[in-house]
Design an enzyme around this catalytic site. Structure first.
Site, PDB file in Angstrom:
ATOM      1  N   ASP A 146       0.849  -1.201   0.000  1.00 12.47           N
ATOM      2  CA  ASP A 146       0.000   0.000   0.000  1.00 12.47           C
ATOM      3  C   ASP A 146       0.876   1.240   0.000  1.00 12.47           C
ATOM      4  O   ASP A 146       2.092   1.170   0.215  1.00 12.47           O
ATOM      5  CB  ASP A 146      -0.911  -0.008   1.245  1.00 12.47           C
ATOM      6  N   LYS A 147       0.216   2.375  -0.247  1.00 12.14           N
ATOM      7  CA  LYS A 147       0.888   3.676  -0.213  1.00 12.14           C
ATOM      8  C   LYS A 147       0.086   4.576   0.709  1.00 12.14           C
ATOM      9  O   LYS A 147      -1.139   4.456   0.789  1.00 12.14           O
ATOM     10  CB  LYS A 147       0.905   4.222  -1.636  1.00 12.14           C
ATOM     11  N   HIS A 148       0.773   5.452   1.434  1.00  7.55           N
ATOM     12  CA  HIS A 148       0.049   6.421   2.257  1.00  7.55           C
ATOM     13  C   HIS A 148       0.664   7.794   2.058  1.00  7.55           C
ATOM     14  O   HIS A 148       1.885   7.932   2.012  1.00  7.55           O
ATOM     15  CB  HIS A 148       0.129   6.019   3.738  1.00  7.55           C
ATOM     16  N   SER A 149      -0.212   8.793   1.942  1.00 10.55           N
ATOM     17  CA  SER A 149       0.276  10.168   1.794  1.00 10.55           C
ATOM     18  C   SER A 149      -0.032  10.931   3.070  1.00 10.55           C
ATOM     19  O   SER A 149      -1.073  10.708   3.697  1.00 10.55           O
ATOM     20  CB  SER A 149      -0.435  10.809   0.606  1.00 10.55           C
ATOM     21  N   THR A 183      -9.090  10.701   0.017  1.00 11.52           N
ATOM     22  CA  THR A 183      -9.400   9.796  -1.096  1.00 11.52           C
ATOM     23  C   THR A 183     -10.833   9.271  -1.009  1.00 11.52           C
ATOM     24  O   THR A 183     -11.524   9.132  -2.009  1.00 11.52           O
ATOM     25  CB  THR A 183      -8.380   8.630  -1.092  1.00 11.52           C
ATOM     26  N   ARG A 238      -5.418  14.596  20.996  1.00  5.50           N
ATOM     27  CA  ARG A 238      -4.284  15.409  20.493  1.00  5.50           C
ATOM     28  C   ARG A 238      -4.791  16.649  19.771  1.00  5.50           C
ATOM     29  O   ARG A 238      -4.207  17.730  19.877  1.00  5.50           O
ATOM     30  CB  ARG A 238      -3.434  14.569  19.518  1.00  5.50           C
ATOM     31  N   SER A 261       0.570   6.981  14.817  1.00  5.66           N
ATOM     32  CA  SER A 261      -0.824   7.128  14.383  1.00  5.66           C
ATOM     33  C   SER A 261      -0.995   6.605  12.954  1.00  5.66           C
ATOM     34  O   SER A 261      -1.883   5.794  12.671  1.00  5.66           O
ATOM     35  CB  SER A 261      -1.206   8.613  14.484  1.00  5.66           C
ATOM     36  N   LYS A 295      -2.545   2.388  11.824  1.00  2.91           N
ATOM     37  CA  LYS A 295      -3.703   2.149  10.956  1.00  2.91           C
ATOM     38  C   LYS A 295      -3.283   1.389   9.699  1.00  2.91           C
ATOM     39  O   LYS A 295      -3.976   0.492   9.237  1.00  2.91           O
ATOM     40  CB  LYS A 295      -4.338   3.496  10.576  1.00  2.91           C
ATOM     41  N   LYS A 296      -2.139   1.760   9.143  1.00  2.00           N
ATOM     42  CA  LYS A 296      -1.683   1.096   7.906  1.00  2.00           C
ATOM     43  C   LYS A 296      -1.350  -0.371   8.184  1.00  2.00           C
ATOM     44  O   LYS A 296      -1.710  -1.262   7.426  1.00  2.00           O
ATOM     45  CB  LYS A 296      -0.445   1.818   7.351  1.00  2.00           C
TER      46      LYS A 296
END
Ligand code: URA
Length: 438
Positions: free
Chosen positions: A82-85, A122, A170, A185, A189-190
Site C-alpha cells: 500500500d501507499k500512504h500520503s 481519497t 491530540r 498514528s 492504521k496502515k
C-alpha cells in the site's frame, strides 16, 4: 500493575518507557482507564520529550493491536502493498496508483481517510461516484481485493481504535505536530490492514503538514525506521506540496481527472511523475520488480495497455458504482451550477501559490470539511489550474471555479486570486520529488 500518573511522570522526566508501560498506556486509552486529562498529559509529555525509535515501534504495535488486524493469509497469495500520503491539496494519486500497481500483479488493499481542513481525502473523492460504497464489510472488502487485486475503502472503527481516541485528544491539546505520535498514528492504521510492504508519500510545502524539508525528512526517516522495525519493509518519497497536484481540486473534478489520466486523455506532468515514481517504489518493495528501471517500465506499460483503467473500472463496479463510469462520466458525476473562469489580473508568471488557502477555498464552498460530521458538496472546486511558473498574459485563464451559486463563485474567485501571486519575473519551481528515504 502501573499507575497512569507514574507512566506520565516517567515520560515527563525524559525517561524511556518500557514495552509493558506503553502497552498499559495504549490499553488505558482504549478502555478508558486513562482519563482524557491523563491521555492529554501523556501526549504533551511525548510532544515535549520525544520517544526513542524502540518506544515508537512499541507504541505503533500496541495501537495496531488495539483492534482488528486484517489477516490475508487464506485470501491472497500475491504481495500485499500500500501507499500512504501525509495529505495535500489535489492529491488524487491513490486513485491512479492502486489500479496501476494491481495491474502489475500486486494486491493493493487501501484503507484511506476522509479529508479534514485544507487537505482532501481519497474516500471523499470516491464518494462523489454515485453508488460507490466506501464502507463494505470486511469479507466484502476481502472479496473485492481478491477479485480485482485492489479496493479502496474508508478507515473503519475496528482498525486501531486506540488511535481514534488518542488523535481526537491530540487535536484539542495542541499535540498533533509530534513526529513520534504522527508516526505511530499513521503506521498503526496502515499496519492493521495487514500489509507486507508500504510506500510513504511525505508531502512538504505550504499545503502540507510539514512546511519545510528538514521536518519532512525527520518524519520520513521516523516512519521508515519504525515500519522497518515493525517488520514491514517501507520506503518514503518526499514530494512537493507548494502547489496543488494536477489540474483539479474538488471531489468529482478529481475523479474526472483520474479517468482522463487512466484513459490517457491528459496526464499532468507533475502528477504523472509522482504517480509513476510511487508505483515503481511499490513494485520494488513488493519484489515484483528487481530494479527501478524495470519497475518504472512495468508501471508505464500498465497505463499504456489500458489494464490499469480496466481494473479501476472493475473496482468501481465491484464497490457499487456505475459500470459505465469511464465512458459516461460527464453524465454520471455531479456538476456544479455555476462555472466561471478565473483570469490573470496582469501579465507575468504564476508565482507563489498559497496551497493551503486554495484547499480552504474548497472548504468554504462545501467541498471539504472542518469537522468529521459535515456532509460535502462533491460537485464544487477548481479545474484547469495552471501550474506554478506558467507564463500568462493579462486575462488568460489561470483556473476555472465550479460553484453552487454566484456569491459562492465570487468569493472563491477572490480567494483564489489572493492565493496565487502573478510574478513579474520568472519563478523557480520546486522539483516535484525531493528525496527518497529508505
Ligand atoms: N494523520 C494521521 O493519521 N495521524 C496523525 O497524527 C497525523 C496525520
Amino acid at each position: 500493575m502501573y499507575l497512569p500518573q507514574n507512566i506520565i511522570r516517567q515520560k515527563r522526566n525524559k525517561q524511556a518507557l518500557t514495552e509493558a508501560e506503553i502497552q498499559c498506556f495504549v490499553d488505558g486509552v482504549k478502555n478508558g482507564d486513562f482519563t482524557d486529562a491523563q491521555v492529554g498529559s501523556m501526549a504533551m509529555a511525548i510532544w515535549l520529550n520525544g520517544m526513542t525509535t524502540q518506544e515508537v515501534v512499541c507504541l505503533t504495535m500496541a495501537m495496531r493491536d488495539s483492534g482488528t488486524v486484517v489477516d490475508w493469509q487464506n485470501t491472497l497469495d500475491l504481495p500485499i502493498v500500500d501507499k500512504h500520503s501525509t495529505g495535500g491539496v489535489g492529491d488524487k494519486v491513490s486513485l491512479m496508483l492502486a489500479p496501476i500497481v494491481a495491474a502489475c500483479g500486486a494486491n493493493v488493499p487501501m484503507i484511506a481517510g476522509q479529508g479534514l481542513g485544507h487537505t482532501g481525502g481519497t474516500v471523499d473523492k470516491l464518494e462523489a461516484i454515485p453508488g460507490f460504497n466506501v464502507r463494505p464489510s470486511l469479507p466484502e472488502f476481502q472479496k473485492t481485493v481478491k477479485e480485482q487485486r485492489t479496493a479502496i475503502i474508508s478507515q473503519t472503527k475496528d482498525l486501531a481504535p486506540a488511535d481514534k481516541r488518542l488523535y481526537s485528544i491530540r487535536d484539542v491539546t495542541s499535540t498533533v505536530e509530534s513526529i513520534p505520535l504522527i508516526t505511530a498514528s499513521i503506521l498503526s492504521k496502515k499496519l492493521a490492514a495487514g500489509l507486507e510492504s508500504l510506500v510513504m508519500d511525505v508531502k512538504v510545502g505550504n499545503g502540507a503538514m510539514m512546511a519545510d524539508i528538514e521536518s519532512a525528512k525527520k518524519l520520513a526517516n521516523s516512519i521508515v525506521s519504525v515500519a522497518n522495525g515493525a517488520g514491514t519493509p517501507t520506503q518514503a518519497l518526499i514530494t512537493d506540496m507548494n502547489q496543488p497536484l494536477g489540474t483539479t481540486v474538488g471531489n468529482a473534478l478529481e475523479i474526472q481527472e483520474t479517468i482522463d489520466y487512466l484513459k490517457g486523455k491528459y496526464r499532468e506532468p507533475r502528477l504523472h511523475e509522482i504517480t509513476i515514481a510511487l508505483a515503481a517504489r511499490m513494485l520494488l518493495t513488493s519484489k515484483i520488480a528487481s530494479d527501478i528501471t524495470q519497475a518504472t517500465d512495468l508501471a508505464e506499460s500498465a497505463l499504456a495497455s489500458g489494464k490499469a483503467a480496466e481494473i479501476f473500472s472493475q473496482m468501481i463496479t465491484a464497490m457499487g458504482g456505475p459500470a459505465d463510469l469511464l465512458t459516461n462520466s460527464e453524465n454520471i458525476l455531479p456538476k456544479a451550477n455555476i462555472i466561471k473562469n478565473i483570469v490573470a489580473p496582469k501579465a507575468g508568471f504564476i508565482g507563489t501559490m498559497d496551497t493551503r488557502a486554495i484547499g480552504m477555498a474548497l472548504v468554504q464552498m462545501g467541498g471539504g470539511r472542518v469537522d468529521h460530521n459535515q456532509t460535502l458538496d462533491y460537485s464544487v472546486g477548481f479545474s484547469d489550474i495552471k501550474p506554478k511558473g506558467t507564463k500568462v498574459l493579462e486575462g488568460d485563464i489561470i483556473a476555472i471555479v465550479h460553484a453552487q451559486d454566484e456569491p459562492q463563485a465570487f468569493l472563491a474567485i477572490k480567494q483564489y486570486l489572493t492565493a496565487v501571486e502573478i510574478s513579474s519575473t520568472e519563478v523557480d519551481v520546486e522539483p516535484v520529488i525531493h528525496e527518497l528515504i529508505q
